[in-house]
Each structure stands twice: as C-alpha cells, then as structure tokens.
Design a protein around this motif. Structure first.
Motif, PDB file in Angstrom:
ATOM      1  N   GLU A  90     -12.835  11.586   1.926  1.00 46.76           N
ATOM      2  CA  GLU A  90     -12.419  10.683   0.815  1.00 46.76           C
ATOM      3  C   GLU A  90     -13.115  10.123  -0.060  1.00 46.76           C
ATOM      4  OE1 GLU A  90      -9.436   7.446   3.415  1.00 46.76           O
ATOM      5  OE2 GLU A  90     -11.128   6.887   4.018  1.00 46.76           O
ATOM      6  N   GLY A  91     -13.934   9.364   0.629  1.00 46.31           N
ATOM      7  CA  GLY A  91     -15.009   8.610  -0.715  1.00 46.31           C
ATOM      8  C   GLY A  91     -15.358   9.589  -1.731  1.00 46.31           C
ATOM      9  N   LYS A  92     -14.952  10.664  -1.677  1.00 45.85           N
ATOM     10  CA  LYS A  92     -15.180  11.677  -3.123  1.00 45.85           C
ATOM     11  C   LYS A  92     -13.632  11.550  -3.484  1.00 45.85           C
ATOM     12  CE  LYS A  92     -19.654  12.447  -2.885  1.00 45.85           C
ATOM     13  NZ  LYS A  92     -21.144  12.127  -3.945  1.00 45.85           N
ATOM     14  N   ALA A  93     -13.084  11.531  -2.910  1.00 50.52           N
ATOM     15  CA  ALA A  93     -11.445  11.928  -3.496  1.00 50.52           C
ATOM     16  C   ALA A  93     -10.252  10.861  -4.254  1.00 50.52           C
ATOM     17  CB  ALA A  93     -10.427  12.559  -2.243  1.00 50.52           C
ATOM     18  N   ILE A  94     -11.014   9.934  -3.480  1.00 51.62           N
ATOM     19  CA  ILE A  94     -10.548   8.529  -3.625  1.00 51.62           C
ATOM     20  C   ILE A  94     -10.741   7.792  -4.665  1.00 51.62           C
ATOM     21  CG2 ILE A  94      -9.109   8.124  -1.769  1.00 51.62           C
ATOM     22  CD1 ILE A  94     -11.080   5.978  -0.927  1.00 51.62           C
ATOM     23  N   ILE A  95     -12.627   7.835  -5.046  1.00 50.92           N
ATOM     24  CA  ILE A  95     -13.328   7.120  -6.134  1.00 50.92           C
ATOM     25  C   ILE A  95     -13.520   7.402  -6.803  1.00 50.92           C
ATOM     26  CG2 ILE A  95     -14.753   5.731  -6.178  1.00 50.92           C
ATOM     27  CD1 ILE A  95     -13.480   4.422  -4.272  1.00 50.92           C
ATOM     28  N   THR A  96     -12.247   7.882  -7.376  1.00 56.72           N
ATOM     29  CA  THR A  96     -11.962   8.547  -9.281  1.00 56.72           C
ATOM     30  C   THR A  96     -12.602   7.783 -10.020  1.00 56.72           C
ATOM     31  OG1 THR A  96      -9.324   7.631  -9.535  1.00 56.72           O
ATOM     32  CG2 THR A  96      -9.766   9.757  -7.393  1.00 56.72           C
ATOM     33  N   ASP A  97     -12.267   8.475 -11.787  1.00 58.94           N
ATOM     34  CA  ASP A  97     -12.556   7.380 -13.104  1.00 58.94           C
ATOM     35  C   ASP A  97     -12.250   6.385 -12.730  1.00 58.94           C
ATOM     36  OD1 ASP A  97     -14.500   9.406 -13.603  1.00 58.94           O
ATOM     37  OD2 ASP A  97     -13.570  10.445 -14.738  1.00 58.94           O
ATOM     38  N   GLU A  98     -10.532   6.345 -12.317  1.00 55.66           N
ATOM     39  CA  GLU A  98     -10.170   5.189 -12.668  1.00 55.66           C
ATOM     40  C   GLU A  98     -10.467   3.897 -11.686  1.00 55.66           C
ATOM     41  OE1 GLU A  98      -5.406   3.314 -12.535  1.00 55.66           O
ATOM     42  OE2 GLU A  98      -5.755   6.191 -12.104  1.00 55.66           O
ATOM     43  N   PHE A  99     -11.057   4.298 -10.516  1.00 55.81           N
ATOM     44  CA  PHE A  99     -11.388   3.315  -9.582  1.00 55.81           C
ATOM     45  C   PHE A  99     -13.068   3.141  -9.227  1.00 55.81           C
ATOM     46  CE2 PHE A  99      -6.809   4.604  -8.863  1.00 55.81           C
ATOM     47  CZ  PHE A  99      -6.554   3.605  -8.907  1.00 55.81           C
ATOM     48  N   LYS A 100     -13.656   3.520 -10.577  1.00 53.56           N
ATOM     49  CA  LYS A 100     -15.189   4.290 -10.302  1.00 53.56           C
ATOM     50  C   LYS A 100     -15.519   2.705 -10.206  1.00 53.56           C
ATOM     51  CE  LYS A 100     -16.737   4.596 -14.778  1.00 53.56           C
ATOM     52  NZ  LYS A 100     -16.477   5.416 -15.807  1.00 53.56           N
ATOM     53  N   ASP A 101     -15.484   1.554  -9.981  1.00 52.78           N
ATOM     54  CA  ASP A 101     -16.008  -0.159 -10.185  1.00 52.78           C
ATOM     55  C   ASP A 101     -15.886  -0.438  -8.418  1.00 52.78           C
ATOM     56  OD1 ASP A 101     -13.442   0.276 -10.715  1.00 52.78           O
ATOM     57  OD2 ASP A 101     -13.393  -2.246 -11.342  1.00 52.78           O
ATOM     58  N   ASN A 114     -15.193   1.241   0.634  1.00 50.83           N
ATOM     59  CA  ASN A 114     -14.521  -0.147   1.717  1.00 50.83           C
ATOM     60  C   ASN A 114     -13.142  -1.149   1.378  1.00 50.83           C
ATOM     61  OD1 ASN A 114     -16.297   0.053   4.245  1.00 50.83           O
ATOM     62  ND2 ASN A 114     -17.989  -0.255   2.859  1.00 50.83           N
ATOM     63  N   ASP A 115     -14.077  -0.936  -0.138  1.00 44.41           N
ATOM     64  CA  ASP A 115     -12.966  -1.880  -1.089  1.00 44.41           C
ATOM     65  C   ASP A 115     -11.912  -1.223  -0.961  1.00 44.41           C
ATOM     66  OD1 ASP A 115     -15.379  -3.331  -1.957  1.00 44.41           O
ATOM     67  OD2 ASP A 115     -15.773  -2.125  -3.726  1.00 44.41           O
ATOM     68  N   MET A 116     -11.512   0.158  -0.654  1.00 47.41           N
ATOM     69  CA  MET A 116     -10.399   0.405  -0.638  1.00 47.41           C
ATOM     70  C   MET A 116      -9.721   0.346   0.775  1.00 47.41           C
ATOM     71  SD  MET A 116      -9.095   2.657  -3.505  1.00 47.41           S
ATOM     72  CE  MET A 116      -9.021   3.299  -4.545  1.00 47.41           C
ATOM     73  N   HIS A 117     -10.578  -0.121   1.533  1.00 46.15           N
ATOM     74  CA  HIS A 117      -9.763  -0.465   2.873  1.00 46.15           C
ATOM     75  C   HIS A 117      -9.343  -1.785   3.292  1.00 46.15           C
ATOM     76  CE1 HIS A 117     -11.078   3.764   3.756  1.00 46.15           C
ATOM     77  NE2 HIS A 117     -10.402   3.807   4.731  1.00 46.15           N
ATOM     78  N   VAL A 118      -9.910  -2.324   2.092  1.00 42.67           N
ATOM     79  CA  VAL A 118      -9.752  -3.873   1.783  1.00 42.67           C
ATOM     80  C   VAL A 118      -8.182  -4.610   1.270  1.00 42.67           C
ATOM     81  CG1 VAL A 118     -10.596  -6.485   0.874  1.00 42.67           C
ATOM     82  CG2 VAL A 118     -11.946  -4.505   2.128  1.00 42.67           C
ATOM     83  N   ILE A 119      -8.639  -3.163   0.930  1.00 36.17           N
ATOM     84  CA  ILE A 119      -7.431  -2.889  -0.674  1.00 36.17           C
ATOM     85  C   ILE A 119      -5.821  -3.339   0.396  1.00 36.17           C
ATOM     86  CG2 ILE A 119      -5.572  -2.475  -2.415  1.00 36.17           C
ATOM     87  CD1 ILE A 119      -8.360  -2.128  -3.947  1.00 36.17           C
ATOM     88  N   GLU A 120      -6.513  -1.930   1.247  1.00 37.47           N
ATOM     89  CA  GLU A 120      -5.211  -1.241   1.982  1.00 37.47           C
ATOM     90  C   GLU A 120      -3.931  -2.154   3.372  1.00 37.47           C
ATOM     91  OE1 GLU A 120      -4.461   3.030   4.849  1.00 37.47           O
ATOM     92  OE2 GLU A 120      -6.684   1.691   4.795  1.00 37.47           O
ATOM     93  N   ALA A 121      -5.814  -3.335   3.703  1.00 40.58           N
ATOM     94  CA  ALA A 121      -5.562  -3.759   4.581  1.00 40.58           C
ATOM     95  C   ALA A 121      -4.348  -5.329   3.396  1.00 40.58           C
ATOM     96  CB  ALA A 121      -6.702  -4.921   5.298  1.00 40.58           C
ATOM     97  N   ILE A 122      -5.062  -5.611   2.527  1.00 40.38           N
ATOM     98  CA  ILE A 122      -3.933  -6.932   2.103  1.00 40.38           C
ATOM     99  C   ILE A 122      -2.694  -6.326   2.298  1.00 40.38           C
ATOM    100  CG2 ILE A 122      -3.841  -7.986   0.028  1.00 40.38           C
ATOM    101  CD1 ILE A 122      -7.351  -7.249  -0.321  1.00 40.38           C
TER     102      ILE A 122
END
Length: 202
Positions: free
Chosen positions: A65-76, A80-88
């Motif tokens: 999942e980490g390799k799939a969702i942390i693309t160049d657009e979201f490399k910063d 874990n941050d993605m799951h925080v964003i999901e929870a928000i």
C-alpha cells in the motif's frame, strides 16, 4: 531493480506460494479416498496454510500500500499520514478526539501528525465557535486529492478480490473477515485492560 518492481515480484512470489498451499489443501479436503482412509485432512495442514497466508498478507499489505499510494505527487507524506487524512474525511472535517479514536491513537500522537500535514498544506486546523477548547481539522484541496487517491487504491484492491469470487464464496469471505476483525478487536481490548490493570497495581 526499482522499488515498485521489487515489491511486485515479491507479491507474485508470495501469491504463487499461497495458491500452491491452498490448492494442495483443497485437494486434500476433497480427495474422497483420502477422506475415507484418513477421516479428514489434518488440522495441522489447515492451520499451517491459514497462518502462512495471514502472516504474509498482513506483512505485505502495509508495504505494498505504501508503494502504491505514496507516488511522486504525494512523496512528501507517509502511509501513516494517508490514514490520518482518511480518518479526517471529506466535508467539514472532524474534531481531534474523534479522529484519534478512529485511528486508535492518543490525541497527542495525532497532534504531531496534524502539525506536519498543516505545514505541508494538506489540512487546516480551527477551533469550534461554540467551544474554543475543541479543535477541528479539515482537508484542504491537496488533502482531498490525497484522500481520493487513497480511496481509489482501496477500491481497486476490493474489486480485485471480488472479481475472483463467485456469489457463493462472498459470504464465506465476509465471515472470514468478520472473524479476523473480531480477533483484533478482542486482542486490542484485552491488551488495554491488562495494561490498565498493571498500571493500577503500580
């Protein structure tokens, strides 16, 4: 070899091994001669196969999942941050306590993650007009893009599983996932209770 290709090869190897084990197990279960001669497939084989699949599945989901969702657009940001964003979530956002509860973490830990996401322009933080003590967090446009990107990955994963099943197999999968969820829920609750009891004794 690139990181994505390495992960893909690793997943294919594990998938091949899992299918081999499951195929062998299925043949044993439905081999009438063996069932007649031995009574039933050995439970040790069942446990070994289930354990292998679950352990590798759990270990690989996070990495893949980490390799799939942390693309160049979201490399910063991190997984874990993605799951925080999901929870928000989308819309007007949620208060910090609600988000922390969703993630099963403390408000203090969430604050650290939110501070980083605020600095990077993914979320906005504001106080309630009714009660200034209550802090809310909502996604900005950049955060919404990350949310949809993460959501799309989950949709692809779910669809890939459903496509492999016929209607009669879906209830079995749901029952299996329910049992697994129940185990994690009970284990987490019992761990918290033990930790609480230990602190009380001290």
């Amino acid at each position: 070899m690139s990181a994505k290709l390495s992960v893909k090869c690793k997943c294919q190897r594990i998938q091949k091994e899992c299918r081999s084990r499951l195929t062998s197990l299925t043949k044993n279960v439905y081999n009438e001669k063996q069932v007649k001669d031995e009574g039933a497939v050995r439970m040790s084989d069942v446990y070994a196969t289930i354990n292998y699949v679950l352990v590798n599945l759990i270990n690989e989901i996070w990495e893949v999942e980490g390799k799939a969702i942390i693309t160049d657009e979201f490399k910063d940001i991190t997984n874990n941050d993605m799951h925080v964003i999901e929870a928000i979530g989308l819309g007007e956002g949620n208060n910090m306590s609600t988000i922390a509860k969703k993630l099963n973490i403390t408000v203090g830990s969430l604050t650290t993650a939110v501070n980083s996401l605020v600095k990077k322009g993914y979320v906005d933080r504001f106080r309630s007009k009714e009660d200034r003590r209550v802090v809310y967090v909502r996604l900005l446009e950049k955060g919404e893009n990350a949310y949809h990107h993460h959501e799309d990955y989950h949709k692809q994963m779910t669809q890939a599983i459903v496509d492999e099943l016929d209607e009669s197999e879906i209830p079995v999968l749901l029952k299996t996932l329910d049992a697994l969820t129940g185990f994690f829920t009970d284990y987490t609750r019992e761990s918290k209770e033990k930790s609480s009891d230990s602190m009380d004794k001290e």
